[in-house]
Design a protein around this motif. Sequence first.
Motif, PDB file in Angstrom:
ATOM      1  N   LEU A   8       0.800  -1.221   0.000  1.00  0.00           N
ATOM      2  CA  LEU A   8       0.000   0.000   0.000  1.00  0.00           C
ATOM      3  C   LEU A   8       0.835   1.274   0.000  1.00  0.00           C
ATOM      4  O   LEU A   8       0.339   2.345  -0.337  1.00  0.00           O
ATOM      5  CB  LEU A   8      -0.939  -0.001   1.216  1.00  0.00           C
ATOM      6  N   GLY A   9       2.099   1.177   0.402  1.00  0.00           N
ATOM      7  CA  GLY A   9       2.950   2.352   0.384  1.00  0.00           C
ATOM      8  C   GLY A   9       2.683   3.293   1.548  1.00  0.00           C
ATOM      9  O   GLY A   9       2.110   2.901   2.578  1.00  0.00           O
ATOM     10  N   HIS A  10       3.088   4.585   1.359  1.00  0.00           N
ATOM     11  CA  HIS A  10       3.030   5.546   2.457  1.00  0.00           C
ATOM     12  C   HIS A  10       2.391   6.861   2.036  1.00  0.00           C
ATOM     13  O   HIS A  10       2.615   7.897   2.661  1.00  0.00           O
ATOM     14  CB  HIS A  10       4.443   5.836   2.986  1.00  0.00           C
ATOM     15  N   SER A  11       1.587   6.845   1.003  1.00  0.00           N
ATOM     16  CA  SER A  11       0.996   8.085   0.503  1.00  0.00           C
ATOM     17  C   SER A  11      -0.058   8.628   1.467  1.00  0.00           C
ATOM     18  O   SER A  11      -0.483   7.943   2.406  1.00  0.00           O
ATOM     19  CB  SER A  11       0.370   7.856  -0.876  1.00  0.00           C
ATOM     20  N   VAL A  12      -0.482   9.853   1.222  1.00  0.00           N
ATOM     21  CA  VAL A  12      -1.454  10.511   2.106  1.00  0.00           C
ATOM     22  C   VAL A  12      -2.752   9.716   2.176  1.00  0.00           C
ATOM     23  O   VAL A  12      -3.333   9.537   3.258  1.00  0.00           O
ATOM     24  CB  VAL A  12      -1.727  11.951   1.624  1.00  0.00           C
ATOM     25  N   TRP A  13      -3.219   9.232   1.031  1.00  0.00           N
ATOM     26  CA  TRP A  13      -4.494   8.512   1.045  1.00  0.00           C
ATOM     27  C   TRP A  13      -4.388   7.220   1.836  1.00  0.00           C
ATOM     28  O   TRP A  13      -5.371   6.783   2.455  1.00  0.00           O
ATOM     29  CB  TRP A  13      -4.983   8.248  -0.381  1.00  0.00           C
ATOM     30  N   VAL A  14      -3.195   6.605   1.859  1.00  0.00           N
ATOM     31  CA  VAL A  14      -2.993   5.381   2.644  1.00  0.00           C
ATOM     32  C   VAL A  14      -3.074   5.712   4.140  1.00  0.00           C
ATOM     33  O   VAL A  14      -3.657   4.963   4.926  1.00  0.00           O
ATOM     34  CB  VAL A  14      -1.652   4.714   2.286  1.00  0.00           C
ATOM     35  N   TRP A  15      -2.481   6.844   4.529  1.00  0.00           N
ATOM     36  CA  TRP A  15      -2.569   7.269   5.932  1.00  0.00           C
ATOM     37  C   TRP A  15      -4.015   7.550   6.332  1.00  0.00           C
ATOM     38  O   TRP A  15      -4.453   7.198   7.431  1.00  0.00           O
ATOM     39  CB  TRP A  15      -1.711   8.516   6.157  1.00  0.00           C
ATOM     40  N   ILE A  16      -4.768   8.171   5.436  1.00  0.00           N
ATOM     41  CA  ILE A  16      -6.180   8.457   5.731  1.00  0.00           C
ATOM     42  C   ILE A  16      -6.966   7.154   5.859  1.00  0.00           C
ATOM     43  O   ILE A  16      -7.782   6.988   6.780  1.00  0.00           O
ATOM     44  CB  ILE A  16      -6.785   9.352   4.629  1.00  0.00           C
ATOM     45  N   LEU A  17      -6.717   6.228   4.940  1.00  0.00           N
ATOM     46  CA  LEU A  17      -7.377   4.924   5.015  1.00  0.00           C
ATOM     47  C   LEU A  17      -7.008   4.204   6.304  1.00  0.00           C
ATOM     48  O   LEU A  17      -7.866   3.606   6.978  1.00  0.00           O
ATOM     49  CB  LEU A  17      -6.977   4.080   3.803  1.00  0.00           C
ATOM     50  N   LEU A  18      -5.747   4.293   6.694  1.00  0.00           N
ATOM     51  CA  LEU A  18      -5.286   3.654   7.927  1.00  0.00           C
ATOM     52  C   LEU A  18      -5.939   4.291   9.151  1.00  0.00           C
ATOM     53  O   LEU A  18      -6.245   3.593  10.130  1.00  0.00           O
ATOM     54  CB  LEU A  18      -3.765   3.751   8.028  1.00  0.00           C
ATOM     55  N   LEU A  19      -6.144   5.601   9.109  1.00  0.00           N
ATOM     56  CA  LEU A  19      -6.815   6.278  10.223  1.00  0.00           C
ATOM     57  C   LEU A  19      -8.162   5.635  10.513  1.00  0.00           C
ATOM     58  O   LEU A  19      -8.484   5.332  11.673  1.00  0.00           O
ATOM     59  CB  LEU A  19      -6.997   7.761   9.885  1.00  0.00           C
ATOM     60  N   PHE A  20      -8.943   5.396   9.476  1.00  0.00           N
ATOM     61  CA  PHE A  20     -10.268   4.796   9.664  1.00  0.00           C
ATOM     62  C   PHE A  20     -10.166   3.308   9.990  1.00  0.00           C
ATOM     63  O   PHE A  20     -10.929   2.798  10.819  1.00  0.00           O
ATOM     64  CB  PHE A  20     -11.127   5.020   8.416  1.00  0.00           C
ATOM     65  N   ALA A  21      -9.224   2.607   9.347  1.00  0.00           N
ATOM     66  CA  ALA A  21      -9.067   1.177   9.617  1.00  0.00           C
ATOM     67  C   ALA A  21      -8.617   0.935  11.052  1.00  0.00           C
ATOM     68  O   ALA A  21      -9.098   0.021  11.736  1.00  0.00           O
ATOM     69  CB  ALA A  21      -8.061   0.567   8.640  1.00  0.00           C
TER      70      ALA A  21
END
Length: 289
Positions: A72-85
């Motif tokens: 998934l990498g480390h992009s901003v959208w991945v961090w946002i997705l991780l926040l909710f997950a």
Amino acid sequence: MLNLIHYAIPAFIILLLIELIFSELTKRHLYDTRDTLSSLTMGIGNVLINLIGKSLALGTYYFAWKYRLFDLGHSVWVWILLLFADDFTYYWYHRLSHEVRYLWASHVVHHSSRRYNLSTALRQTWTGTLSGGFLFWIWLPVLGFHPLMVMTMQSINLLYQFWIHTETIDRLPNWFEFIFNTPSHHRVHHSSEPRYLDRNHAGIFILWDRLFGTFVPEDRRPIYGLTKNINTYNPFRIAFHEWAEIVRDVRHAPNLRSAILYLFGPPGWSHDGTRFTSQQLRETAKVDK
């Protein structure tokens, strides 16, 4: 490994002192010296024990990450997705920590104070990580989130929850109260009253409680603590009293089924009906399940 909680400790202490001074100036007397010292001791113990516990968790996450489904990498959208997950995971871990006694044995520590102030946020378990609570998050590195990202987001979630342990903030704007966990919502969670029991399990987003039927609004000041308070400031009793009770109950269980339920059933369950679960207390008080 960078641990955001460690860096936030000075801010915790400063904000705690500000709230303490404010509560005394306004004669609300939100703090009790012995209770506060107990909470601080539990927090210090949690930090020290987790020097080992977090290493165990991180090692497990790295092992799981070797078998990840995606990169998934480390992009901003991945961090946002991780926040909710992460917050979704926290909701279910927290909820089950109220519904499964094995998990409650660690989490009960956080609810053992009859006060509600910023020091209560620091009253943390000594056994939660070592007893395997981190395994609820193992699906995240398997999915493809980097282990360090997972650990960082767990810290962010806990940092957010510090400020909601206060009575000095009343209600916030309706839009904020609808989306996010707030002091008002979390005061409900720390109540020992049947109508509030096992409600508002959110970490950051109260949306999970609204979605899964565990949300209850605050309609008056709660009574804090446990349904059966332990009445001690001894940090070792606070940390291990429920584990000791589990051992005693399992040893005296009349059969294997009862022994299993004493360990993995809901807190308050008893084979002879002499104790009551949260659901039974709500039913007795005739409040919504």
